[in-house]
Design a protein around this motif. Sequence first.
Motif, short mmCIF file in Angstrom:
data_model
loop_
_atom_site.label_atom_id
_atom_site.label_comp_id
_atom_site.label_asym_id
_atom_site.label_seq_id
_atom_site.Cartn_x
_atom_site.Cartn_y
_atom_site.Cartn_z
N ILE A 272 0.62 -1.26 0.05
CA ILE A 272 -0.10 0.08 -0.02
C ILE A 272 0.78 1.34 0.06
O ILE A 272 0.46 2.15 -0.75
CB ILE A 272 -1.03 -0.01 1.15
CG1 ILE A 272 -1.91 -1.20 1.35
CG2 ILE A 272 -1.88 1.28 1.28
CD1 ILE A 272 -2.72 -1.45 -0.10
N THR A 275 2.32 1.83 -3.46
CA THR A 275 1.13 2.21 -4.24
C THR A 275 1.01 3.75 -4.34
O THR A 275 1.01 4.42 -5.25
CB THR A 275 -0.16 1.59 -3.97
OG1 THR A 275 -0.04 0.00 -4.28
CG2 THR A 275 -1.18 2.10 -4.89
N VAL A 283 -5.35 6.28 0.01
CA VAL A 283 -6.17 5.07 0.49
C VAL A 283 -6.71 5.28 1.97
O VAL A 283 -5.97 5.28 2.69
CB VAL A 283 -5.02 3.80 0.16
CG1 VAL A 283 -5.77 2.64 0.86
CG2 VAL A 283 -4.65 3.70 -1.18
N VAL A 303 -10.57 -1.31 1.56
CA VAL A 303 -9.93 0.24 1.44
C VAL A 303 -10.84 0.75 0.41
O VAL A 303 -11.46 0.17 -0.54
CB VAL A 303 -8.63 0.37 0.93
CG1 VAL A 303 -7.51 -0.35 2.06
CG2 VAL A 303 -8.27 -0.39 -0.19
N ILE A 319 -1.79 -2.98 -7.44
CA ILE A 319 -1.96 -3.86 -6.41
C ILE A 319 -2.33 -5.36 -6.77
O ILE A 319 -1.93 -6.26 -6.08
CB ILE A 319 -3.31 -3.30 -5.43
CG1 ILE A 319 -2.79 -1.78 -5.00
CG2 ILE A 319 -3.50 -4.07 -4.15
CD1 ILE A 319 -3.70 -0.96 -4.25
#
Length: 333
Positions: A272, A275, A283, A303, A319
Amino acid sequence: MIDIVNVTKTYKDVKAVDQVDLKIQSGEIFGIIGYSGAGKSTLLRCLNLLERPTAGQIVINKKDLTALTKQEVRKERQKIGMIFQHFHLISSKKVYDNIAFSLKAAGKSKEEIQKRVPELLEMVGLTDRADHYPAQLSGGQKQRVGIARALANEPKVLLCDEATSALDPTTTASILQLLKKINETLGITIVLITHEMEVVRQICHRVAVMEKGRVIEVNDVYELFANPQTELTKQFIHTVHSLTLPERLLIGRKGPIVQINFRGESAEESIIAETLKKYAVLVNILHGQITYIQDRPLGTLIVEITGETLEIQKAIQYITNRTDQLEVLADVA
């Protein structure tokens, strides 16, 4: 170690066990899970011929038990220990004598019994309870006596029929740890019947799922949790590893709601964070958990991803490529 070959057990017109084929490896803890009436306890009792199969073979250590005489079966049962949900201790006998009973039944001498019983009491942590009666023991202590009695004649196989169902969660955990220790230190093959997926998660190496007398799924426990193939298995896993998002959390969202499943190494990586560095998105974590199965992590995260549409799409694809699975739960325009 144990070959269950096309085993069927019929009571009148009811097939309690229906053409079951399983191979259980030496030294593993093998779970059999199913709801009440699935046939799992009947199958377990077929393994030591407490219930003789209507058809099929039970082969343990390359010996077909179903081909033996009653006298030969009784001798082979000494190599197969069994513990029960309701302990089945002799209420009029002290702990020491409950354990010694199995040794006497096997024809052991007084000297052998005097040597073996203290060893077993120490193994199960009940050295100070030798002179107590079952009524003076807690449920967990009674089950420890049952385990000691089952191990008395140094069996190669230990059958556990709902061994923790009558116990509270804390006591259940301690009994499971004891069984795990016995498996690791003595190398005993354990076959464990349960209707609780948490028991399977904590202790088993592999598991079979039963429904209506049949085995519908068999797998390594981690793989079963990570990738269940049948609806019943999914129901069981839901009791241990599941996330239910409250409806109110879907109200007023500005971006898609996604569920991300992490397996193995991906559950311990900063996917995450990476990302967020690569793409212009935000997020918002709504829900999440990590479950450890055989010391391997299995994670789920729900999320909300917000930002420009193209950036969101790129982030979702990134992801997806890095994890086991990503599912869009709600695609907010």
